[in-house]
Design a protein around this motif. Structure first.
Motif, PDB file in Angstrom:
ATOM      1  N   PHE A 155      -1.017   0.688  -4.771  1.00  0.00           N
ATOM      2  CA  PHE A 155      -0.755  -0.661  -5.315  1.00  0.00           C
ATOM      3  C   PHE A 155       0.713  -0.865  -6.255  1.00  0.00           C
ATOM      4  CE2 PHE A 155      -1.639  -3.597  -8.998  1.00  0.00           C
ATOM      5  CZ  PHE A 155      -1.482  -4.723  -8.507  1.00  0.00           C
ATOM      6  N   ALA A 156       0.714   0.582  -6.617  1.00  0.00           N
ATOM      7  CA  ALA A 156       1.861   1.141  -8.212  1.00  0.00           C
ATOM      8  C   ALA A 156       2.909   1.156  -7.627  1.00  0.00           C
ATOM      9  CB  ALA A 156       1.109   2.021  -9.456  1.00  0.00           C
ATOM     10  N   GLU A 157       3.175   1.229  -6.111  1.00  0.00           N
ATOM     11  CA  GLU A 157       4.324   1.412  -5.399  1.00  0.00           C
ATOM     12  C   GLU A 157       4.990   0.370  -4.927  1.00  0.00           C
ATOM     13  OE1 GLU A 157       6.295   3.542  -1.463  1.00  0.00           O
ATOM     14  OE2 GLU A 157       4.471   3.291  -1.903  1.00  0.00           O
ATOM     15  N   SER A 158       4.079  -0.538  -5.136  1.00  0.00           N
ATOM     16  CA  SER A 158       4.577  -1.676  -4.877  1.00  0.00           C
ATOM     17  C   SER A 158       5.305  -2.679  -5.879  1.00  0.00           C
ATOM     18  CB  SER A 158       2.954  -2.962  -3.669  1.00  0.00           C
ATOM     19  OG  SER A 158       3.137  -2.129  -2.578  1.00  0.00           O
ATOM     20  N   VAL A 159       3.772  -2.115  -7.086  1.00  0.00           N
ATOM     21  CA  VAL A 159       4.442  -3.121  -8.048  1.00  0.00           C
ATOM     22  C   VAL A 159       6.120  -2.687  -8.555  1.00  0.00           C
ATOM     23  CG1 VAL A 159       4.132  -3.174 -10.441  1.00  0.00           C
ATOM     24  CG2 VAL A 159       2.675  -3.559  -9.120  1.00  0.00           C
ATOM     25  N   ALA A 160       6.025  -1.469  -8.557  1.00  0.00           N
ATOM     26  CA  ALA A 160       7.369  -0.741  -8.651  1.00  0.00           C
ATOM     27  C   ALA A 160       8.725  -1.610  -8.055  1.00  0.00           C
ATOM     28  CB  ALA A 160       7.367   0.726  -8.441  1.00  0.00           C
ATOM     29  N   GLY A 161       8.374  -1.538  -6.366  1.00  0.00           N
ATOM     30  CA  GLY A 161       9.547  -2.156  -5.830  1.00  0.00           C
ATOM     31  C   GLY A 161       9.232  -3.437  -6.367  1.00  0.00           C
ATOM     32  N   GLU A 172      -7.188  -7.038   0.928  1.00  0.00           N
ATOM     33  CA  GLU A 172      -7.323  -7.273   2.595  1.00  0.00           C
ATOM     34  C   GLU A 172      -7.653  -8.389   3.028  1.00  0.00           C
ATOM     35  OE1 GLU A 172      -7.810  -3.566   4.383  1.00  0.00           O
ATOM     36  OE2 GLU A 172      -5.686  -2.625   3.631  1.00  0.00           O
ATOM     37  N   ARG A 173      -7.999  -8.950   3.512  1.00  0.00           N
ATOM     38  CA  ARG A 173      -8.247  -9.876   3.822  1.00  0.00           C
ATOM     39  C   ARG A 173      -8.424 -10.042   5.844  1.00  0.00           C
ATOM     40  NH1 ARG A 173      -5.720 -13.411   0.127  1.00  0.00           N
ATOM     41  NH2 ARG A 173      -7.298 -12.834  -2.348  1.00  0.00           N
ATOM     42  N   ARG A 174      -9.180 -11.059   5.663  1.00  0.00           N
ATOM     43  CA  ARG A 174      -9.176 -11.832   7.247  1.00  0.00           C
ATOM     44  C   ARG A 174      -8.034 -12.301   7.788  1.00  0.00           C
ATOM     45  NH1 ARG A 174     -14.453 -14.391   9.599  1.00  0.00           N
ATOM     46  NH2 ARG A 174     -15.782 -12.575   7.599  1.00  0.00           N
ATOM     47  N   ASN A 175      -7.892 -11.867   9.061  1.00  0.00           N
ATOM     48  CA  ASN A 175      -6.704 -12.227   9.466  1.00  0.00           C
ATOM     49  C   ASN A 175      -5.409 -12.270   8.999  1.00  0.00           C
ATOM     50  OD1 ASN A 175      -7.828 -12.975  11.859  1.00  0.00           O
ATOM     51  ND2 ASN A 175      -8.729 -14.702  10.548  1.00  0.00           N
ATOM     52  N   GLY A 176      -5.393 -11.101   8.125  1.00  0.00           N
ATOM     53  CA  GLY A 176      -4.319 -11.877   6.780  1.00  0.00           C
ATOM     54  C   GLY A 176      -3.748 -12.969   5.744  1.00  0.00           C
ATOM     55  N   PHE A 177      -4.863 -13.811   5.538  1.00  0.00           N
ATOM     56  CA  PHE A 177      -5.236 -14.577   4.394  1.00  0.00           C
ATOM     57  C   PHE A 177      -4.300 -14.293   3.389  1.00  0.00           C
ATOM     58  CE2 PHE A 177      -6.475 -16.913   0.938  1.00  0.00           C
ATOM     59  CZ  PHE A 177      -6.050 -18.535   2.180  1.00  0.00           C
ATOM     60  N   THR A 214      -1.034  -9.944  -1.852  1.00  0.00           N
ATOM     61  CA  THR A 214      -1.850 -10.850  -0.861  1.00  0.00           C
ATOM     62  C   THR A 214      -1.782 -12.219  -1.931  1.00  0.00           C
ATOM     63  OG1 THR A 214      -3.130  -9.111  -1.136  1.00  0.00           O
ATOM     64  CG2 THR A 214      -1.924  -8.882   1.156  1.00  0.00           C
ATOM     65  N   THR A 215      -2.650 -11.771  -3.164  1.00  0.00           N
ATOM     66  CA  THR A 215      -3.212 -12.993  -4.573  1.00  0.00           C
ATOM     67  C   THR A 215      -2.195 -12.965  -5.141  1.00  0.00           C
ATOM     68  OG1 THR A 215      -4.936 -11.554  -3.926  1.00  0.00           O
ATOM     69  CG2 THR A 215      -4.948 -13.225  -5.258  1.00  0.00           C
ATOM     70  N   VAL A 216      -1.892 -14.234  -5.676  1.00  0.00           N
ATOM     71  CA  VAL A 216      -0.765 -14.388  -6.882  1.00  0.00           C
ATOM     72  C   VAL A 216      -1.594 -15.684  -7.925  1.00  0.00           C
ATOM     73  CG1 VAL A 216       0.940 -15.035  -7.488  1.00  0.00           C
ATOM     74  CG2 VAL A 216       0.731 -13.439  -5.867  1.00  0.00           C
TER      75      VAL A 216
END
Length: 302
Positions: A115-121, A227-232, A206-208
């Motif tokens: 998750f930190a990698e996603s935030v930094a990116g 991670e949610r069902r069907n990539g929601f 995936t959530t904002v």
């Protein structure tokens, strides 16, 4: 004596019957389950812990993250229950793509490495370039919350929050190199800038959650990678602007002025022709002279 004994037995029987009514009173709800302190490492680590995976060597994620950010490697976070996890880091700063001054996170959040990698990116590839469009580079990001073992929205008994898994972070504002602070929920901050930040965050996470989502995120922005069902995915952040208070006041004044003009026009139309109209500025009579009061006055000091 026998009569008194019979009376006493009847009283006791009536008291016993009253106990049946008390049993119908509903009991209070049980309190949420309190975490019991573990007595062994196995209890603390949980059923999914694998001792063969324990190592002090940086993971692949650590190495990728260290190329774009300043981090501190932390030991595994343990419980209670499903809280915590492995491969935990403290994200202290992000290195911009142009190798400029680093972007600090204050306070530095504790996050899972992925998750930190996603935030930094996201800060490096999206947030920093949007700040550059304002003519001033991004220098710091104010965080509000990161790892905390709790239920969602701090509601007792609620489902475990992504914050409890170090898989979420809350942000308040961006600080630019010239000292300006741009609140992400501030209605006075540039709307176009906040629109771009929201859109880029919704593409990355995936959530904002922000203003207008659920009442718990009116003053900050929540990001996570659940991670949610069907990539929601969930993107609920209403970018608001200041209410046009001045325009409303001006409009009200215009309505009053228009009504006053119409009233004066209607009054002039009611006067027959040939009769001179009196001026609206008729002088008032002079005030009467004040009459001296000869009565004695008494006063008391308070």
């Amino acid at each position: 004596m026998s009569g008194n004994l019979l009376f006493a037995l009847l009283c006791l029987t009536g008291a016993g019957g009253g106990g049946a009514v008390a049993e119908d009173v509903p009991l209070p709800r049980p309190r949420p389950r309190v975490w019991v302190e573990p007595h062994t490492f196995r209890e603390a680590a949980g059923p999914n812990f694998n001792s063969t995976e324990v190592t002090n060597a940086p993971t692949d994620c650590n190495q990728r993250l260290q190329a774009i950010a300043v981090i501190e490697l932390l030991p595994r976070l343990i419980g209670p229950d499903a809280c915590g996890g492995g491969d935990i880091v403290r994200l202290q700063a992000v290195i911009p793509a142009g190798n400029g001054s680093r972007i600090e996170l204050r306070p530095a959040p504790i996050l899972r490495c992925a998750f930190a990698e996603s935030v930094a990116g996201w800060m490096r590839d999206e947030a920093a370039p949007q700040s550059d469009k304002l003519g001033v580079p991004l220098r710091a990001v104010e965080t509000y919350d990161a790892f905390e073992c709790r239920g969602r929205n701090r509601v007792a008994g609620a489902k475990l929050s992504e914050h409890g898994k170090a898989n979420a972070v809350d942000l308040r504002s961006f600080t630019l190199a010239d000292g300006r602070t741009l609140g992400l929920t501030d209605v006075k901050a540039a709307k176009e800038f906040r629109d771009e930040i929201r859109d880029s965050a919704c593409r990355r996470f995936t959530t904002v959650l922000g203003p207008g989502s659920d009442g718990y995120h009116e003053s900050h922005i929540h990001l996570d990678l659940i991670e949610r069902r069907n990539g929601f995915r969930m993107c609920q952040w209403e970018v608001r602007t200041a209410k046009p208070e001045v325009t409303a006041q001006t409009s009200a004044q215009g309505i009053r002025q228009g009504a006053s003009q119409e009233s004066s026009q209607e009054s002039s139309q009611d006067i027959p022709q040939g009769i001179p109209q009196l001026s609206a500025q008729v002088p008032l009579p002079l005030p009467r002279p004040a009459i001296a009061d000869s009565r004695p006055r008494h006063s008391r000091k308070l």
